[in-house]
Design a protein around this motif. Structure first.
Motif, PDB file in Angstrom:
ATOM      1  N   UNK A 140      51.406  35.437   7.457  1.00 17.04           N
ATOM      2  CA  UNK A 140      52.762  35.941   7.286  1.00 17.04           C
ATOM      3  C   UNK A 140      53.734  34.995   7.981  1.00 17.04           C
ATOM      4  N   UNK A 141      54.812  34.707   7.322  1.00 15.35           N
ATOM      5  CA  UNK A 141      55.841  33.799   7.861  1.00 15.35           C
ATOM      6  C   UNK A 141      55.212  32.478   8.294  1.00 15.35           C
ATOM      7  N   UNK A 142      54.461  31.868   7.386  1.00 18.40           N
ATOM      8  CA  UNK A 142      53.765  30.638   7.708  1.00 18.40           C
ATOM      9  C   UNK A 142      54.499  29.440   7.108  1.00 18.40           C
ATOM     10  N   UNK A 143      54.289  28.276   7.720  1.00 14.68           N
ATOM     11  CA  UNK A 143      54.835  27.027   7.199  1.00 14.68           C
ATOM     12  C   UNK A 143      53.812  26.376   6.276  1.00 14.68           C
ATOM     13  N   UNK A 144      54.289  25.462   5.435  1.00 13.00           N
ATOM     14  CA  UNK A 144      53.381  24.818   4.479  1.00 13.00           C
ATOM     15  C   UNK A 144      53.784  23.360   4.299  1.00 13.00           C
ATOM     16  N   UNK A 145      52.789  22.477   4.240  1.00 15.11           N
ATOM     17  CA  UNK A 145      53.008  21.056   3.975  1.00 15.11           C
ATOM     18  C   UNK A 145      52.204  20.690   2.740  1.00 15.11           C
ATOM     19  N   UNK A 146      52.856  20.057   1.768  1.00 13.86           N
ATOM     20  CA  UNK A 146      52.164  19.621   0.567  1.00 13.86           C
ATOM     21  C   UNK A 146      52.410  18.150   0.302  1.00 13.86           C
TER      22      UNK A 146
END
Length: 313
Positions: free
Chosen positions: A144-150
């Motif tokens: 929940x309320x996480x960051x993401x790098x792609x």
């Protein structure tokens, strides 16, 4: 013209690769034989040790097969999901993981339609299926309320996920996201990657790396071996046809804080990509990394790591 060239190159690849088999199978997306799979996964395990930090590996059951997830970093850190580039697998984060995992709980997820440790057991995924696949993994870990790098294709997937309201992504980092804001910037150069699929050889692979990287000498020989085998064995890239740039409306629906990094010598993106991002993403920061190509996490790891951490913190 660029769009036409790209489509022709992809169609050529598809026709040639499909002609080798009269009957499509789900495992055509990965390995043809058990020997190929063992050889690749041995190389994967060696490359993963380049992380050089404590980590655990888990397999998560989904509606489409098992998702392989590598977990690292403090349990009380903010959750951070990593989505790798095409055929690169989660091992690609080895130049960045120590910095990223210092204060974040890392979940690096192997894309299920590529050679890695995830295992596809259904037909190839549509864009809607891809969203369901990742959301099932997010739900499993109660993120929940996480960051993401792609990175590259992972950036396209991160953007796809951000256009949906069925998850709780917070901040987004896109590292030269492929096919996200525009079609390929230099299709004549990137077509060498498609030709490598048709006629794999380590010599051609080295030339391809020079197209995508300004400092291919920085790439670990251990990781290079794994990445070469992925390119040699992968039959996954028909899914590129589904990677259309996002519409203005889709981009404008993303309210999250977004950081976009591209290399100044990137063959996938250009300043035109950043201009479109700034025009349609309401909360967007961009940065062009000097002396870096498409593999900017390897070409300039410190610059990229610093930019990411400053943004996420």
């Amino acid at each position: 013209m660029l769009k036409l060239y790209f489509r022709l190159a992809v169609v050529l690849f598809l026709v040639t690769s499909c002609s080798s088999s009269k009957k499509a199978k789900f495992d055509d997306y990965v390995f043809k034989t058990r020997t190929e799979e063992v050889k690749y996964q041995t190389a994967y395990d060696k490359a993963l040790k380049l992380w050089n930090i404590p980590y655990t590996e888990e397999d998560v059951k989904t509606s489409f097969g098992t998702a392989h997830v590598i977990i690292a970093g403090p349990k009380n850190g903010k959750d951070l999901v990593l989505l790798h580039g095409m055929d690169a697998s989660s091992t690609m984060w080895y130049p960045n993981i120590k910095t990223l995992a210092k204060n974040h709980r890392i979940y690096a997820i192997d894309f299920i339609m590529e050679p890695n440790k995830s295992n596809l057991t259904t037909k190839p995924l549509s864009s809607d299926n891809i969203v369901v696949f990742y959301n099932e993994v997010f739900s499993y870990y109660k993120l929940k309320k996480f960051d993401i790098i792609g990175a590259s294709r992972g950036g396209w997937i991160a953007t796809l996920l951000a256009t949906q309201k069925s998850n709780s992504i917070d901040k987004i980092v896109l590292l030269s996201p492929a096919q996200t804001f525009k079609f390929l910037d230099k299709p004549r150069k990137t077509s060498s990657a498609l030709l490598l699929k048709l006629f794999p050889s380590e010599k051609k692979f080295s030339k391809t790396l020079s197209t995508f990287s300004t400092h291919p000498e920085n790439i670990s020989v251990i990781y290079k071996r794994q990445f070469y085998l992925a390119n040699k064995y992968a039959k996954s890239n028909s899914s590129m046809l589904k990677m259309m740039p996002f519409s203005d409306k889709e981009l404008e629906s993303i309210q999250n804080p977004v950081l976009i990094l591209i290399g100044d010598k990137d063959v996938i993106n250009s300043e035109e990509s950043l201009d479109r991002a700034k025009k349609h993403l309401v909360n967007c920061k961009t940065k062009t990394v000097k002396d870096a190509g498409h593999f900017l996490t390897i070409d300039q790891p410190k610059v990229v790591n610093d930019a990411i951490i400053n943004f996420l913190d």
